[in-house]
Design an enzyme around this catalytic site. Structure first.
Site, PDB file in Angstrom:
ATOM      1  N   LYS A  61       0.819  -1.221   0.000  1.00 23.12           N
ATOM      2  CA  LYS A  61       0.000   0.000   0.000  1.00 23.12           C
ATOM      3  C   LYS A  61       0.850   1.268   0.000  1.00 23.12           C
ATOM      4  CE  LYS A  61      -3.337  -2.852  -0.036  1.00 23.12           C
ATOM      5  NZ  LYS A  61      -3.930  -3.205  -1.332  1.00 23.12           N
TER       6      LYS A  61
ATOM      7  N   GLU B 144      -1.497   7.933   7.523  1.00 24.06           N
ATOM      8  CA  GLU B 144      -2.390   8.823   6.771  1.00 24.06           C
ATOM      9  C   GLU B 144      -3.192   9.642   7.762  1.00 24.06           C
ATOM     10  OE1 GLU B 144      -5.123   6.857   4.138  1.00 24.06           O
ATOM     11  OE2 GLU B 144      -3.549   6.277   2.738  1.00 24.06           O
TER      12      GLU B 144
ATOM     13  N   HIS C 217     -15.144  -3.931   8.529  1.00 24.88           N
ATOM     14  CA  HIS C 217     -14.496  -3.986   7.215  1.00 24.88           C
ATOM     15  C   HIS C 217     -15.031  -5.091   6.314  1.00 24.88           C
ATOM     16  CE1 HIS C 217     -12.035  -0.860   8.734  1.00 24.88           C
ATOM     17  NE2 HIS C 217     -11.586  -1.608   9.718  1.00 24.88           N
TER      18      HIS C 217
ATOM     19  N   ARG D 133      -8.358  -7.348  -8.613  1.00 27.33           N
ATOM     20  CA  ARG D 133      -9.115  -8.588  -8.833  1.00 27.33           C
ATOM     21  C   ARG D 133     -10.553  -8.251  -9.218  1.00 27.33           C
ATOM     22  NH1 ARG D 133      -9.266  -7.637  -3.156  1.00 27.33           N
ATOM     23  NH2 ARG D 133     -11.401  -7.071  -2.597  1.00 27.33           N
TER      24      ARG D 133
HETATM   25  C1  MV4 Z   1      -9.171   5.502   6.049  1.00 26.63           C
HETATM   26  C2  MV4 Z   1     -10.250   6.051   6.747  1.00 26.63           C
HETATM   27  C3  MV4 Z   1     -10.186   7.383   7.087  1.00 26.63           C
HETATM   28  N1  MV4 Z   1      -9.092   8.123   6.764  1.00 26.63           N
HETATM   29  N2  MV4 Z   1      -8.110   6.279   5.744  1.00 26.63           N
HETATM   30  C4  MV4 Z   1     -10.504   0.959   6.261  1.00 26.63           C
HETATM   31  C5  MV4 Z   1     -10.010  -0.208   5.479  1.00 26.63           C
HETATM   32  C6  MV4 Z   1      -9.008   0.286   4.509  1.00 26.63           C
HETATM   33  N3  MV4 Z   1      -9.347  -0.168   3.190  1.00 26.63           N
HETATM   34  C7  MV4 Z   1      -9.057   1.760   4.614  1.00 26.63           C
HETATM   35  N4  MV4 Z   1      -9.967   2.105   5.656  1.00 26.63           N
HETATM   36  C8  MV4 Z   1     -10.135   3.401   6.031  1.00 26.63           C
HETATM   37  N5  MV4 Z   1      -9.126   4.225   5.698  1.00 26.63           N
HETATM   38  C9  MV4 Z   1      -8.091   7.536   6.103  1.00 26.63           C
HETATM   39  N6  MV4 Z   1      -6.997   8.270   5.819  1.00 26.63           N
HETATM   40  C10 MV4 Z   1     -11.315   5.231   7.066  1.00 26.63           C
HETATM   41  C11 MV4 Z   1     -11.262   3.892   6.720  1.00 26.63           C
HETATM   42  C12 MV4 Z   1     -12.403   3.123   7.113  1.00 26.63           C
HETATM   43  C13 MV4 Z   1     -13.232   2.560   6.173  1.00 26.63           C
HETATM   44  C14 MV4 Z   1     -12.966   2.667   4.822  1.00 26.63           C
HETATM   45  C15 MV4 Z   1     -13.789   2.109   3.907  1.00 26.63           C
HETATM   46  C16 MV4 Z   1     -14.922   1.446   4.329  1.00 26.63           C
HETATM   47  C17 MV4 Z   1     -15.199   1.299   5.645  1.00 26.63           C
HETATM   48  C18 MV4 Z   1     -14.360   1.853   6.591  1.00 26.63           C
HETATM   49  C19 MV4 Z   1     -14.658   1.710   7.935  1.00 26.63           C
HETATM   50  C20 MV4 Z   1     -13.822   2.251   8.861  1.00 26.63           C
HETATM   51  C21 MV4 Z   1     -12.685   2.955   8.450  1.00 26.63           C
END
Ligand code: MV4
Length: 504
Positions: free
Chosen positions: A116, A201, A236, A295
């Site tokens: 990532k 981040e 998630h 994917r």
């Molecule tokens: C984040 C975020 C807020 N700010 N990054 C969660 C899994 C991963 N794919 C990235 N995720 C997140 N990254 C920043 N800078 C909040 C999440 C996140 C989230 C993202 C997508 C769908 C559901 C989520 C649930 C909690 C936190």
């Protein structure tokens, strides 16, 4: 060029891929574990081979055994589906080394996006917006990370470079808790991925999770098929997805702007075949690249429903060297699609997987309803794999029609023998905030704690009134008379006895 495809997967996605192959006249080879001897994908394929015991480590993750089956059966292409080996660049490389077409991206794109921090650095260089954070790749020391944290500011997130899906993620509110959280994030990442590297981040609060479907052919033509709204998740795990996103809906200018950025991110790794660019989108419509999934995704059907493009067929065509069948200007999103992931799980037991023998499985059908599943009445759900039983997908002309149709389909759905999250989906579809399209990634978890705290009496009179008007309008437009929609008949046993009487 191949005319026989090995499907290195199981369950609904293996079935989905076999169906596309069949329509194209391609021969299919299934592989299966001991737990899957009776599985639907085994029955539907032209040939099927046992590759090992039930645990996926000993079967579906056994690269050499799968490659052996491909060689023996002269299958000259492998479709990995999702999960298992789908995002293993070493597997894609091993296929290539054996002269077998991997139906997916090149190994280099899988590894660039799989790390990532590398993914961030790569898309930044291509001019794609990311959340402010660290921009170096490789193993950052705690010292460097603490210095970077002061620059980025709080709250921030520690994320695992080998991660994705929230594993090894930690929210940090101030510098004092940072050393401790760095340690716990690193050890969780190390345990989960064998790699304890992390990056930082800034935390984007109250954001939506919106992703764009990408398709790219060997000539470098790259298009997006519009977005999917994926904010409704628990721990998630996505639960309900829709296309388009209510947040973008008819803002075509915004959609194309995000879509162009998504295409740019894919081109930055010379992308081939199907992939997804995930974005965080804040309330002011600022959007940030999060990660790329290299994917086919679980939720691909909702994009198929609104674009009319068969993504799996397109994958197979691309892998055979054909050009994309659509140009960007031909892609139109029409109508509204919603997917509910029907999981075998027990809401009253901390959502633990519910296993057992499915004695009856009667699927909803009728206008605008599609069910992708790998199970059937008589199938045993084992604890070895994920808890996805089926994907219930509906399409309507409008979002309101799709919601009503999904409620109708969930009422029709009958599954006996395991517990499912159907009641959960029904309650989401009754929520004023969901109906109004006013939700973000915190919605599911907040709603459940709120409901407990307030005894389920959360009210939004204005939103409820708006929706009542919408529904009234929708129903007035239909000529069919509407029977007052009572509660779902929760007694499956009552239903089974009726079914049995009918079949005597
Ligand atoms: C984040 C975020 C807020 N700010 N990054 C969660 C899994 C991963 N794919 C990235 N995720 C997140 N990254 C920043 N800078 C909040 C999440 C996140 C989230 C993202 C997508 C769908 C559901 C989520 C649930 C909690 C936190």
């Amino acid at each position: 060029m191949f005319d026989k495809v090995l499907i290195a997967n199981r369950g609904e996605i293996a079935v989905r891929i076999i169906r596309a192959c069949r329509e194209l006249g391609l021969q299919t080879v299934a592989v299966f574990s001991e737990a899957d001897r009776n599985a639907l994908h085994v029955r539907l394929a032209d040939e099927a081979y046992l590759i090992g015991p039930s645990p996926s480590r000993e079967s579906y993750l056994q690269m050499e055994r799968i490659l052996d089956v491909a060689r023996k059966t002269k299958a000259s292409a492998i479709h990995p589906g999702y999960g298992f080996l789908a995002e293993r660049s070493d597997f894609a490389q091993a296929c290539e080394d054996s002269g077998i077409t991997f139906i997916g991206p090149r190994p280099s794109a899988i590894s660039a996006m799989g790390d990532k921090a590398t993914a961030r650095a790569t898309v930044i260089a291509a001019g794609v917006p990311v959340v402010p954070g660290t921009e170096d790749v490789g193993n950052l020391t705690n010292e460097k990370l603490l210095a970077a944290a002061r620059k980025i500011g709080f709250p921030l997130l520690i994320k695992a470079t080998a991660g994705g899906g929230g594993k090894g993620m930690r929210e940090v509110r101030n510098i004092d808790e940072m050393p401790h959280l760095l340690e716990s994030a690193r050890s969780e990442a190390l345990a989960a991925f064998g790699n304890g590297d992390v990056y930082l981040e800034k935390l984007v609060e109250g954001a939506r999770h919106i992703e764009f479907q990408i398709m790219a052919d060997m000539e470098g033509n790259t298009v997006h098929l519009g977005e999917r709204e994926c904010s409704l998740q628990r721990r998630h795990q996505k639960l309900l997805e829709e296309a388009p996103s209510p947040f973008i809906d008819d803002d075509e200018e915004f959609r194309q702007r995000m879509g162009e950025v998504a295409v740019k991110a894919a081109k930055a790794v010379n992308y081939l075949n199907a992939g997804t660019i995930e974005f965080l989108v804040d309330k002011d419509k600022n959007f940030y690249f999060l990660e790329m999934n290299t994917r086919l995704q679980v939720e691909h059907p909702i994009t198929e429903e609104v674009t009319g493009i068969d993504i799996v067929t397109e994958q197979l065509r691309i892998a055979r060297g054909r050009q994309l069948s659509v140009r960007q200007e031909d892609v139109k999103m029409q109508g509204w699609a919603i997917e509910c992931r029907i999981n075998a799980e027990d809401a009253h037991n901390n959502f633990l997987p519910s296993t057992g023998y499915i004695s009856h499985h009667v699927l909803p059908t009728g206008p605008g309803v599609r069910v992708d599943t790998g199970v059937f009445g008589g199938f045993q759900i084992t604890p070895y794999y994920d808890s996805l039983v089926s994907k219930l997908v509906v399409k309507g002309e409008s979002r309101a029609q799709a919601i009503l149709r999904m409620r109708r389909a969930l009422e029709e759905y009958r599954i006996v023998g395991v517990k499912t999250n159907i009641p959960f989906h029904q309650s989401i579809l009754e929520q004023a905030r969901f109906i109004a399209g006013k939700f973000d990634t915190r919605f599911v978890e907040e709603r459940f704690s709120l409901e407990e705290a307030e005894g389920g009496k959360e009210t939004h009179p204005e939103i409820a009134a708006i929706f009542a008007t919408l529904v009234a309008h929708e129903q007035a437009e239909r000529s069919a008379h509407i029977i007052s929609r009572g509660k779902r008949d929760t007694s499956n046993w009552k239903w089974v006895s009726r079914w049995e009487r009918m079949n005597r």
